[in-house]
Design a protein around this motif. Structure first.
Motif, mmCIF file in Angstrom:
data_model
loop_
_atom_site.group_PDB
_atom_site.id
_atom_site.type_symbol
_atom_site.label_atom_id
_atom_site.label_comp_id
_atom_site.label_asym_id
_atom_site.label_seq_id
_atom_site.Cartn_x
_atom_site.Cartn_y
_atom_site.Cartn_z
ATOM 1 N N GLY A 1 0.790 -1.221 0.000
ATOM 2 C CA GLY A 1 0.000 0.000 0.000
ATOM 3 C C GLY A 1 0.822 1.271 0.000
ATOM 4 O O GLY A 1 0.268 2.358 -0.052
ATOM 5 N N THR A 2 2.138 1.142 0.039
ATOM 6 C CA THR A 2 2.962 2.349 0.044
ATOM 7 C C THR A 2 3.355 2.761 -1.368
ATOM 8 O O THR A 2 3.868 3.853 -1.561
ATOM 9 C CB THR A 2 4.236 2.142 0.890
ATOM 10 N N GLU A 3 3.110 1.896 -2.351
ATOM 11 C CA GLU A 3 3.444 2.215 -3.728
ATOM 12 C C GLU A 3 2.433 3.215 -4.310
ATOM 13 O O GLU A 3 1.479 3.604 -3.648
ATOM 14 C CB GLU A 3 3.523 0.932 -4.576
ATOM 15 N N ALA A 4 2.650 3.598 -5.550
ATOM 16 C CA ALA A 4 1.758 4.546 -6.223
ATOM 17 C C ALA A 4 0.372 3.923 -6.408
ATOM 18 O O ALA A 4 0.235 2.696 -6.454
ATOM 19 C CB ALA A 4 2.341 4.922 -7.580
ATOM 20 N N LEU B 1 -14.985 4.121 -0.084
ATOM 21 C CA LEU B 1 -14.564 3.008 0.761
ATOM 22 C C LEU B 1 -13.438 2.253 0.063
ATOM 23 O O LEU B 1 -13.583 1.844 -1.087
ATOM 24 C CB LEU B 1 -15.731 2.046 1.009
ATOM 25 N N ASP B 2 -12.321 2.070 0.759
ATOM 26 C CA ASP B 2 -11.211 1.266 0.261
ATOM 27 C C ASP B 2 -11.144 -0.001 1.118
ATOM 28 O O ASP B 2 -10.900 0.069 2.322
ATOM 29 C CB ASP B 2 -9.911 2.060 0.349
ATOM 30 N N VAL B 3 -11.374 -1.142 0.482
ATOM 31 C CA VAL B 3 -11.430 -2.432 1.173
ATOM 32 C C VAL B 3 -10.052 -3.095 1.095
ATOM 33 O O VAL B 3 -9.453 -3.161 0.019
ATOM 34 C CB VAL B 3 -12.498 -3.338 0.533
ATOM 35 N N ALA B 4 -9.578 -3.612 2.233
ATOM 36 C CA ALA B 4 -8.225 -4.166 2.341
ATOM 37 C C ALA B 4 -7.240 -3.077 1.910
ATOM 38 O O ALA B 4 -6.427 -3.249 1.017
ATOM 39 C CB ALA B 4 -8.069 -5.449 1.529
ATOM 40 N N CYS B 5 -7.351 -1.941 2.573
ATOM 41 C CA CYS B 5 -6.690 -0.699 2.143
ATOM 42 C C CYS B 5 -5.179 -0.684 2.295
ATOM 43 O O CYS B 5 -4.525 0.207 1.758
ATOM 44 C CB CYS B 5 -7.303 0.496 2.863
ATOM 45 N N GLY B 6 -4.603 -1.646 3.018
ATOM 46 C CA GLY B 6 -3.152 -1.616 3.203
ATOM 47 C C GLY B 6 -2.748 -0.306 3.847
ATOM 48 O O GLY B 6 -3.442 0.218 4.710
ATOM 49 N N ALA B 7 -1.633 0.237 3.389
ATOM 50 C CA ALA B 7 -1.122 1.488 3.951
ATOM 51 C C ALA B 7 -1.789 2.722 3.350
ATOM 52 O O ALA B 7 -1.396 3.843 3.657
ATOM 53 C CB ALA B 7 0.391 1.570 3.786
ATOM 54 N N HIS C 1 -4.692 4.174 -2.111
ATOM 55 C CA HIS C 1 -5.905 4.652 -2.773
ATOM 56 C C HIS C 1 -6.693 5.609 -1.887
ATOM 57 O O HIS C 1 -7.344 6.530 -2.396
ATOM 58 C CB HIS C 1 -6.747 3.468 -3.249
ATOM 59 N N LEU C 2 -6.620 5.414 -0.589
ATOM 60 C CA LEU C 2 -7.225 6.389 0.328
ATOM 61 C C LEU C 2 -6.586 7.753 0.124
ATOM 62 O O LEU C 2 -7.279 8.772 0.013
ATOM 63 C CB LEU C 2 -7.030 5.955 1.778
ATOM 64 N N ARG C 3 -5.285 7.781 0.076
ATOM 65 C CA ARG C 3 -4.550 9.034 -0.121
ATOM 66 C C ARG C 3 -4.953 9.674 -1.452
ATOM 67 O O ARG C 3 -5.243 10.877 -1.514
ATOM 68 C CB ARG C 3 -3.041 8.777 -0.061
ATOM 69 N N TRP C 4 -4.976 8.875 -2.514
ATOM 70 C CA TRP C 4 -5.337 9.368 -3.847
ATOM 71 C C TRP C 4 -6.729 10.003 -3.835
ATOM 72 O O TRP C 4 -6.923 11.123 -4.323
ATOM 73 C CB TRP C 4 -5.267 8.223 -4.856
ATOM 74 N N MET C 5 -7.709 9.303 -3.276
ATOM 75 C CA MET C 5 -9.076 9.815 -3.274
ATOM 76 C C MET C 5 -9.226 11.010 -2.334
ATOM 77 O O MET C 5 -9.934 11.966 -2.651
ATOM 78 C CB MET C 5 -10.060 8.704 -2.909
#
Length: 183
Positions: free
Chosen positions: A3-6, A25-31, A34-38
């Motif tokens: 989840g730390t990658e782009a 909603l980001d499911v199995a969001c890791g780090a 995609h949360l950051r992007w959105m």
């Protein structure tokens, strides 16, 4: 940490389908890539992951929940979101719940490994690989905007991915497909 990658190119390409300002909603969001992007694109975000380390890593980007969605209950029962994002994760019993979690006018953006991946790497177990057309079938209640099933390079992998919207029932409120393909 995962989840730390782009952000995924697929998520970046289809995220403009999320209604402006809608909750994602980001499911199995890791780090939280995609949360950051959105979040950076003006969306309130909600994430879930079973890893406490992952949840701690992305707490700055939204309302993050530490939960085992395979063994426990779905923490968002009855809620719908302007976008539901899932990448590199498959838990088949959750597929109908994810589809139901897409609000009218919202989008499901899903990308994960498919059969064939066992020939090039991990995951290799059938439990973690979509069968041909499986994602299309799971999303039958939504309108498919884009779908791919095949091999990708860098890294070598077999994937299925879909962008599918829940159309509104109000004729005066059509879903607008705003696409900025120059991501």
């Amino acid at each position: 940490m995962h989840g730390t990658e782009a952000p995924s190119d697929w998520v970046r390409r289809w995220s403009p389908l999320a209604p402006p300002g809608s909750t994602v909603l980001d499911v199995a969001c890791g780090a939280g890539r995609h949360l950051r992007w959105m979040h950076e694109h003006g969306h309130p975000t909600v994430g879930v992951d079973r890893s406490a380390d992952a949840v701690a890593a992305c707490a700055a980007w939204g309302d993050i929940h530490c939960a085992d969605i395979e063994e426990g209950s779905w923490p968002f029962a009855g809620r719908q979101f302007g976008a539901v994002i899932v990448t590199n994760y498959l838990w088949r019993p959750l597929l109908p719940v994810l589809v139901d979690s897409v609000a009218p006018g919202g989008v499901l953006i899903y990308e994960t490994f498919a059969r064939g991946n066992e020939t090039v790497g991990r995951p290799a177990r059938a439990d973690f690989l979509l069968e041909p057309g499986e994602l299309l079938t799971a999303c039958a209640a939504l309108r498919t905007v884009a779908y791919e099933d095949g091999f990708l390079d860098s890294p070598a992998r077999f994937v299925q991915r879909i962008a599918a919207v829940r159309e509104t029932t109000e004729p005066s409120q059509p879903v607008r497909y705003r696409l900025d393909l120059a991501v």
